[in-house]
Design a protein around this motif. Structure first.
Motif, PDB file in Angstrom:
ATOM      1  N   ASP A 173       0.835  -1.208   0.000  1.00  0.00           N
ATOM      2  CA  ASP A 173       0.000   0.000   0.000  1.00  0.00           C
ATOM      3  C   ASP A 173       0.866   1.252   0.000  1.00  0.00           C
ATOM      4  N   LEU A 174       1.964   1.159   0.746  1.00  0.00           N
ATOM      5  CA  LEU A 174       2.864   2.313   0.818  1.00  0.00           C
ATOM      6  C   LEU A 174       3.456   2.601  -0.556  1.00  0.00           C
ATOM      7  N   ARG A 175       3.813   1.511  -1.233  1.00  0.00           N
ATOM      8  CA  ARG A 175       4.378   1.686  -2.573  1.00  0.00           C
ATOM      9  C   ARG A 175       3.345   2.280  -3.521  1.00  0.00           C
ATOM     10  N   GLN A 226       1.501   7.012  -6.547  1.00  0.00           N
ATOM     11  CA  GLN A 226       0.454   8.008  -6.757  1.00  0.00           C
ATOM     12  C   GLN A 226       1.035   9.420  -6.570  1.00  0.00           C
ATOM     13  N   LEU A 227       1.844   9.522  -5.542  1.00  0.00           N
ATOM     14  CA  LEU A 227       2.459  10.818  -5.223  1.00  0.00           C
ATOM     15  C   LEU A 227       3.405  11.257  -6.339  1.00  0.00           C
ATOM     16  N   THR A 228       4.169  10.307  -6.838  1.00  0.00           N
ATOM     17  CA  THR A 228       5.110  10.587  -7.934  1.00  0.00           C
ATOM     18  C   THR A 228       4.343  11.041  -9.171  1.00  0.00           C
ATOM     19  N   HIS A 229       3.236  10.337  -9.416  1.00  0.00           N
ATOM     20  CA  HIS A 229       2.404  10.668 -10.574  1.00  0.00           C
ATOM     21  C   HIS A 229       1.859  12.093 -10.449  1.00  0.00           C
ATOM     22  N   SER A 251     -10.413   8.747  -6.205  1.00  0.00           N
ATOM     23  CA  SER A 251      -9.439   8.002  -7.009  1.00  0.00           C
ATOM     24  C   SER A 251     -10.119   7.521  -8.273  1.00  0.00           C
ATOM     25  N   ILE A 252      -9.309   7.220  -9.252  1.00  0.00           N
ATOM     26  CA  ILE A 252      -9.859   6.717 -10.516  1.00  0.00           C
ATOM     27  C   ILE A 252      -8.970   5.588 -11.013  1.00  0.00           C
ATOM     28  N   ARG A 253      -9.611   4.587 -11.575  1.00  0.00           N
ATOM     29  CA  ARG A 253      -8.834   3.505 -12.196  1.00  0.00           C
ATOM     30  C   ARG A 253      -9.593   3.015 -13.420  1.00  0.00           C
ATOM     31  N   ALA A 254      -8.823   2.389 -14.296  1.00  0.00           N
ATOM     32  CA  ALA A 254      -9.445   1.882 -15.521  1.00  0.00           C
ATOM     33  C   ALA A 254      -9.317   0.385 -15.570  1.00  0.00           C
TER      34      ALA A 254
END
Lengths: 58, 977
Positions: free
Chosen positions: B739-741, B746-749, B951-954
């Motif tokens: 989860d941390l990764r 997400q933060l990097t993005h 959040s969003i995911r495809a």
């Protein structure tokens, strides 16, 4: 070395009380059933002590 | 007077009745509740009251007054203290299948010689008591029938008892089975004995005194009768006598057998603590009454048989009652003692001497050996009776046995209460005690001319009537035995096996087993190893039985479980072959790998499991320490990070709940195993890490159920608290950082989007001005141009500059979206927003024919900016419409997930190309042909959703290789505030 408090109390108690008990018993005279009465009291005591003892304490 | 045939038939009938009781019990005709009822156990312990209690006690009371009570009070005292004195023995005998005192000594002192010596001495010591039973029955028959030769009566009685002893107790090859039939039969025997004894007493009382009042009157008239009872109390022998009976009562083989080996219900010991004293009280109460009745009636004959004489006073039925009481006492004691002694002889004399392989015929061989030994023990008893002749009173024979069995008491106390006691001490003590017994008691009684003056003077015994001063010999011999036992135990070393066994037997300690590794790796190896000494069939049967006792699977390979299996096999074989042979077989054929003592670690798991069992017994400081241990253990168990504790030998000794949750492997499966036996992929990950030099692996990827999980591993050595102490193992801490990764990614993005946004703002500004200039110039050129060709070119320039402007506008919009998040505003209806987006899209000629379906419920509200969310839906629906045929609907639906709402936008289009899946939300990524999309739409959507704390995911494809689903998760309005 294993020591059980109850056992020590019993041994010391029996040692200290035995002369008194024997004397009381010997002076029974007609009350020849005195030792039996004492015995019965001990039985009742054993029953009372063992009554609430859980099985796994055995 | 009765005829011999009558009396003999009564004996046969009585024994047949007992056998019938045993038979119906064994066949299960009696309900288990009744068979296991504590009262049955209490009555079965009544075997203690043998013929000596019925006949000999009255004679003893005649000679020694109230001292006769010592016989009854001694054992009552032992049972009143049963929870302290007897419960530890019961626990040991039932845990390790020890069926006799010899088994216990061989197990505790780890010595075959201890078992053999105990057996021989017990046999020698018990013969007088067994002969006493034979003598009592033979002489009672002689009194009843007037037969001249009691010897032949004794022979027939012994033959009958031998037959029944074999029928009762030797129907099973092993002592592992409890003989329920025997227990019930002996209980019935006690009941008959007590009822008969009480009845004959009451009959005598009423026939001579007309009731208790008459007795009291007679006692008033004959104060001598009472004085004779009281007088012996003054000579000070009472203490030593009660002590002698107190300690010897449980050591006697028939009492040990009934109290421990045949105990069907451990709880019944508590009932026996008051039940047996009560039972004996009733019997003891009859004895002075019988004595006074016989004295008042002035009956003839020996005082030993006053019970028979008193019975005869009220007619033949009274005499028969006395005979049955004596017969019951004698036969019960003979049968049980013969069984117990034959079992001891088999385990410690016959089996260790057997050199042949123990093969398939083992069980049958054991059965026949046991039967022959029973016959042998009873034959020896008869021979002793014949040799001793009729010169000795019942008292003389009885005291010989009581003093002999007393000699095992120091060894027993050492076994239970003193871990420092050892076999050399036991041998020296036993030999000292028995030598004194033979020299000061046996020889002076059997051979009256034998007078060891020096020894007698030392013990303070007068040279006449040694048997009357037996209590001096008893106390002196047992004290000498104990002192020698202690001295030899202190000055001689104990072996390692003996020290281990001492820990097992000691009342206050747990068995601190060590984690030695076995040569055998599997259960099949066990069977193969045991096939050599036991044969294939027995080996297979014993291993299967041990697995069943432990509840273990045959596939078990954990070292911890295999060690338990070895212990269980030793225990079970001990019940079959005795502890000496069992220990020898297991030691030889299931050995541990050679290992120095200091290289092994204590079996913490086993100690813990025992501590859990003994929790109730802890008190004071021990209980406080246990609470502390529990607290620390629970803390480790509940720690939200995985913790694995390893022993110095690499065995897993701790596996907490977080590890169970992470790996899906339970602690029960892993404890006692090694890391390389864990299921994949954990075996590789943990085993390599535990063996490696690295103490920290910050990121390890593990494939689990098709998904990647990321772990962070740390390890540390567990070092003893004392300086210079070696490492006791290691502890591995496992942290799930998946989860941390994901959060980091997400933060990097987001960071990347923000950079792109800033870049886009600059680029838009720089490009905007020249493009505007180009557009103006192109329009001017269009006005001024003369020819069509130039006009057409200038229009195209204007068209292209508009396109550049649109791109620039998109860039500006995108760059603004990555700014400081707007404060989240009021409720936004998903249904209305989606409807508005659909209306807007349908204004576009390209999407006019497209089917849209809005399935969002009207009450699904999110907190946010309606215009920005509108932009999200326009972008996503536009993308979906572009990818879909007009007649395939684009669906929007929403679902409540606790505090959040999931919005799904689904289309039936061609799906997202796999190569774009990982960078879908990056700027400038698009699957559309050049000129149709800027690649900024989804990046913009991502930014907006993030600003709304969602959040969003495809997911693509969603069915049959096509279709796409975007899932947006947004905080629900009700819970957002």
């Amino acid at each position: 070395m294993y020591t059980d408090r109850l056992l020590i109390i019993f041994i010391v108690g029996a040692y200290l009380l035995s002369p008194v008990i024997i004397e009381w018993w010997s002076e029974g005279g007609r009350a020849w059933y005195r030792p039996y009465m004492m015995w019965l009291v001990l039985i009742a005591l054993s029953y009372w002590i063992g009554r609430g003892r859980p099985a796994d304490r055995l | 007077m009765f005829s011999f045939t009558q009396v003999f038939l009564v004996a046969v009938g009585y024994l047949l009745f007992l056998f019938l009781v045993a038979w119906i019990t064994d066949r299960g005709f009696l309900p288990a509740r009744l068979v296991r009822h504590p009262a049955v156990y209490v009555f079965s312990l009544g075997v203690y009251a043998s013929a000596w209690a019925i006949y000999g006690s009255v004679g003893y009371a005649y000679h020694y007054g109230y001292n006769f009570l010592a016989y009854f009070l001694g054992i009552s005292g032992v049972f009143m203290l049963a929870p302290i004195l007897l419960a530890p023995i019961l626990r040991l005998t039932s845990s390790y299948q020890l069926s006799s005192m010899a088994d216990l000594f061989a197990f505790r002192y780890r010595s075959r010689l201890a078992g053999a010596l105990t057996t021989l001495m017990m046999l020698a010591g018990m013969l007088p008591l067994l002969a006493l039973q034979v003598k009592a029955v033979a002489e009672s028959i002689q009194i009843l029938t007037g037969e001249a030769h009691p010897g032949s009566l004794a022979f027939w009685f012994c033959l009958l008892i031998t037959l029944f002893a074999i029928l009762f107790g030797a129907r099973h090859a092993t002592n592992r089975e409890k003989h329920e039939g025997l227990v019930v039969a002996i209980a019935v025997e006690s009941l008959i004995k007590i009822v008969a004894f009480v009845l004959l007493t009451v009959l005598g009382l009423y026939s001579v005194f007309d009731g208790p009042a008459g007795l009291t009157a007679w006692l008033d008239a004959n104060p001598d009768a009472l004085a004779r009872l009281y007088y012996p109390l003054q000579d000070g022998t009472w203490h030593s006598m009660i002590l002698a009976f107190f300690v010897s009562a449980v050591v006697m083989p028939h009492m040990f057998h009934m109290a421990f080996s045949e105990n069907l219900n451990p709880r019944a010991l508590m009932t026996a603590s008051w039940g047996l004293p009560l039972l004996l009280l009733i019997m003891a109460l009859c004895i002075p009454v019988i004595l006074w009745t016989a004295t008042a009636a002035q009956v003839d004959g020996l005082p030993d048989y006053y019970a028979l004489a008193v019975g005869s006073l009220s007619g033949s039925h009274g005499a028969m009652l006395a005979y049955i009481a004596g017969l019951a006492g004698a036969s019960g004691m003979l049968i049980v003692a013969a069984l117990a002694l034959s079992s001891m002889a088999l385990n410690h004399l016959v089996l260790p001497a057997r050199t042949q392989r123990l093969d398939e015929s083992l069980y049958r061989w054991l059965l026949w050996a046991r039967r022959l030994l029973i016959a042998g023990v009873l034959a020896l008893s008869y021979m002793f009776y014949v040799i001793a002749g009729d010169h000795h009173t019942l008292t003389e024979l009885g005291v010989l046995s009581f003093v002999a069995t007393l000699q095992f008491v120091p060894g027993l106390i050492g076994a239970l209460f003193w871990p420092g006691a050892n076999r050399m001490g036991l041998f020296a003590g036993l030999l000292t005690g028995f030598t004194m017994w033979v020299a000061a008691l046996v020889l002076p009684i059997v051979m009256p001319h034998w007078q060891p003056t020096l020894l007698f003077d030392l013990l303070g015994i007068s040279h006449q009537s040694t048997a009357h001063q037996w209590h001096h010999v008893a106390i002196a011999s047992v004290v000498a035995n104990g002192v020698v036992f202690v001295i030899f135990s202190l000055i001689t070393p104990s072996s390692r096996a003996e020290r281990n066994a001492a820990e097992t037997c000691a009342v206050d300690s747990l068995r601190r087993t060590f984690r030695w590794e076995l040569e055998a790796d599997t259960v099949e190896d066990f069977v193969a190893s045991l096939t050599e000494p036991l044969g294939p069939v027995t080996a297979e049967r014993e291993v299967t039985l041990a697995l069943r006792d432990l509840g273990q699977a045959r596939s078990e390979t954990r070292p911890y479980a295999l060690r338990r299996l070895r212990d269980q096999l030793e225990t079970n074989l001990s019940g079959l072959l005795g502890p000496s042979v069992s220990h020898r077989i297991v030691d030889k054929h299931l050995p541990y790998k050679p290992q120095a003592e200091n290289e092994s670690s204590e079996d913490i798991q086993f100690i813990e499991s025992r501590l859990e069992l003994y929790r109730d017994r802890l008190s004071g400081l021990a209980a406080e320490l246990d609470s502390l241990r529990r607290f620390h253990r629970q803390t480790l168990l509940e720690l939200p990070m995985g913790v694995i504790s390893l022993g110095a030998d690499g065995e897993i000794i701790g596996w907490n709940l977080a590890m169970e949750h992470l790996t899906g492997v339970t602690a029960q499966r892993t404890i006692g195993a090694r890391l390389n036996t864990l299921p994949r992929p954990w075996n590789v990950v943990f085993h390599d890490f535990a063996l490696g030099d690295t103490v920290r692996l910050p990121q390890v990827e593990v494939q689990l159920r098709g998904q990647s999980r990321w772990l962070s591993l740390h390890k540390s050595e567990v070092v003893g608290t004392l300086p210079g102490e070696r490492a006791e193992g290691q502890v591995i801490v496992v942290e799930d950082i998946t989860d941390l990764r994901a959060l980091e990614a997400q933060l990097t993005h987001s960071e990347r989007l923000a950079s792109v946004g800033r870049l886009a703002a600059g680029v838009a500004h720089e490009i905007g001005n020249p493009v505007t200039a180009i557009a103006c110039l192109a329009q001017n050129l269009d006005h001024d141009a003369g020819g069509d060709e130039v006009a057409q070119a200038s229009q195209q320039i204007v068209e292209q500059t508009r396109r550049i402007s649109r791109i620039v506008e998109s860039l500006v919009t995108f760059s603004h979206s990555g700014g400081i998040p707007q404060p989240v505003q009021g409720p936004v209806s998903l249904r209305d927003t989606v409807n508005e987006a659909i209306s807007l899209l349908q204004m576009d000629p390209d999407h006019r024919q497209q089917m849209f379906r809005n399935d969002c419920p009207a009450d699904h509200l999110v907190r946010g900016d309606s215009q920005r969310l509108l932009q999200v839906f326009v972008n996503l629906l536009s993308n979906a419409a572009d990818a879909t045929q007009d007649n395939d609907p684009v669906t929007v639906r929403s679902e409540r997930q606790e505090e959040r709402l999931d919005v799904m936008i689904e289309d039936q289009g061609h799906g997202i190309p796999a190569e774009l899946a990982s960078s879908l939300f990056e700027p400038f990524v698009t699957s559309k042909p050049p000129g149709r999309g800027t690649g900024l739409g989804l990046a913009l959507v991502y930014s907006i959703i993030e600003d709304h704390f969602g959040s969003i995911r495809a997911e693509s494809p969603i069915a049959d290789g096509h279709g796409t689903r975007f899932v947006i998760t947004l905080p629900s309005y009700l819970d957002a505030g």
